[in-house]
Scaffold this motif. Sequence first.
Motif, short mmCIF file in Angstrom:
data_model
loop_
_atom_site.label_atom_id
_atom_site.label_comp_id
_atom_site.label_asym_id
_atom_site.label_seq_id
_atom_site.Cartn_x
_atom_site.Cartn_y
_atom_site.Cartn_z
N PHE A 1 50.85 -31.43 -3.11
CA PHE A 1 52.07 -31.89 -2.47
C PHE A 1 52.16 -33.39 -2.61
O PHE A 1 51.15 -34.08 -2.69
CB PHE A 1 52.06 -31.52 -0.97
N SER A 2 53.36 -33.91 -2.62
CA SER A 2 53.58 -35.35 -2.56
C SER A 2 54.65 -35.60 -1.51
O SER A 2 55.51 -34.76 -1.26
CB SER A 2 54.00 -35.90 -3.93
N THR A 3 54.59 -36.77 -0.92
CA THR A 3 55.53 -37.11 0.14
C THR A 3 56.85 -37.55 -0.48
O THR A 3 56.89 -38.52 -1.22
CB THR A 3 54.97 -38.23 1.03
N LEU A 4 57.90 -36.82 -0.18
CA LEU A 4 59.24 -37.17 -0.65
C LEU A 4 60.05 -37.84 0.44
O LEU A 4 60.93 -38.64 0.18
CB LEU A 4 59.98 -35.91 -1.12
N PHE A 5 59.74 -37.48 1.66
CA PHE A 5 60.50 -37.97 2.80
C PHE A 5 59.59 -37.97 4.01
O PHE A 5 58.84 -37.03 4.22
CB PHE A 5 61.71 -37.05 3.03
N TYR B 1 53.21 -26.41 8.99
CA TYR B 1 53.96 -25.21 8.65
C TYR B 1 54.79 -25.48 7.40
O TYR B 1 54.96 -26.61 6.98
CB TYR B 1 54.85 -24.76 9.82
N ARG B 2 55.25 -24.40 6.80
CA ARG B 2 56.08 -24.48 5.60
C ARG B 2 57.43 -23.84 5.87
O ARG B 2 57.53 -22.84 6.57
CB ARG B 2 55.42 -23.75 4.44
N SER B 3 58.43 -24.45 5.27
CA SER B 3 59.78 -23.91 5.41
C SER B 3 60.59 -24.39 4.22
O SER B 3 60.54 -25.57 3.87
CB SER B 3 60.40 -24.38 6.72
N ALA B 4 61.33 -23.50 3.61
CA ALA B 4 62.22 -23.82 2.49
C ALA B 4 61.48 -24.56 1.38
O ALA B 4 61.98 -25.52 0.82
CB ALA B 4 63.42 -24.63 2.99
N GLY B 5 60.25 -24.14 1.07
CA GLY B 5 59.49 -24.74 -0.02
C GLY B 5 58.93 -26.11 0.29
O GLY B 5 58.46 -26.82 -0.60
N LYS B 6 58.97 -26.50 1.54
CA LYS B 6 58.44 -27.80 1.94
C LYS B 6 57.34 -27.61 2.97
O LYS B 6 57.30 -26.61 3.67
CB LYS B 6 59.56 -28.67 2.53
N ARG B 7 56.46 -28.59 3.04
CA ARG B 7 55.36 -28.54 4.00
C ARG B 7 55.60 -29.61 5.06
O ARG B 7 55.94 -30.75 4.74
CB ARG B 7 54.03 -28.80 3.29
N PHE B 8 55.39 -29.23 6.31
CA PHE B 8 55.61 -30.14 7.42
C PHE B 8 54.31 -30.29 8.21
O PHE B 8 53.56 -29.32 8.37
CB PHE B 8 56.69 -29.59 8.36
N SER B 9 54.05 -31.50 8.69
CA SER B 9 52.91 -31.78 9.56
C SER B 9 53.45 -32.36 10.85
O SER B 9 54.32 -33.23 10.83
CB SER B 9 51.95 -32.76 8.91
#
Length: 147
Positions: free
Chosen positions: A8-12, A47-55
């Motif tokens: 993963f890379s940080t996009l936002f 968690y993951r949602s819509a193909g993105k990972r959240f912390s």
Amino acid sequence: DDKGRESFSTLFKEAKYNRFSIKDDTGIIKVNPDNLEMIWFDVSERYRSAGKRFSQYTLCENNDVLIVGKASLENNQLVIVYEDTKKVFGIIPLEKVNHYNEFKPLLNTFVFFSSIFAFIVAVLLVTPMRIEENRVIFEFSAKMLSW
């Protein structure tokens, strides 16, 4: 990738905070969390949602923390806010600060002695030498010593 590994890379990056207060032996002070940076907090939820990972990081009631910012007045009330001049505003768990303070001198000593050891090894690697009868003989010439 083809081996099943994920990267993963940080996009936002976005931080959302509610206003909160900090209490110590001297009293209670409000914190305006705009531009607040959470430092060394453990992830409380991933968690993951819509193909993105959240912390998600959570600051809970009764956490012992250190906060660095600027004391300012808002509506005649003292508030800790972001420091525009020095660009400083962070909060860190107190246990992490204590851990850092305990091990930083050890790390500094390790780096110092590792640097000296690396320098000695480098000098030995570039110095001409030979081994004769179980003795190491270093060969210096006047040309090597002149700069």
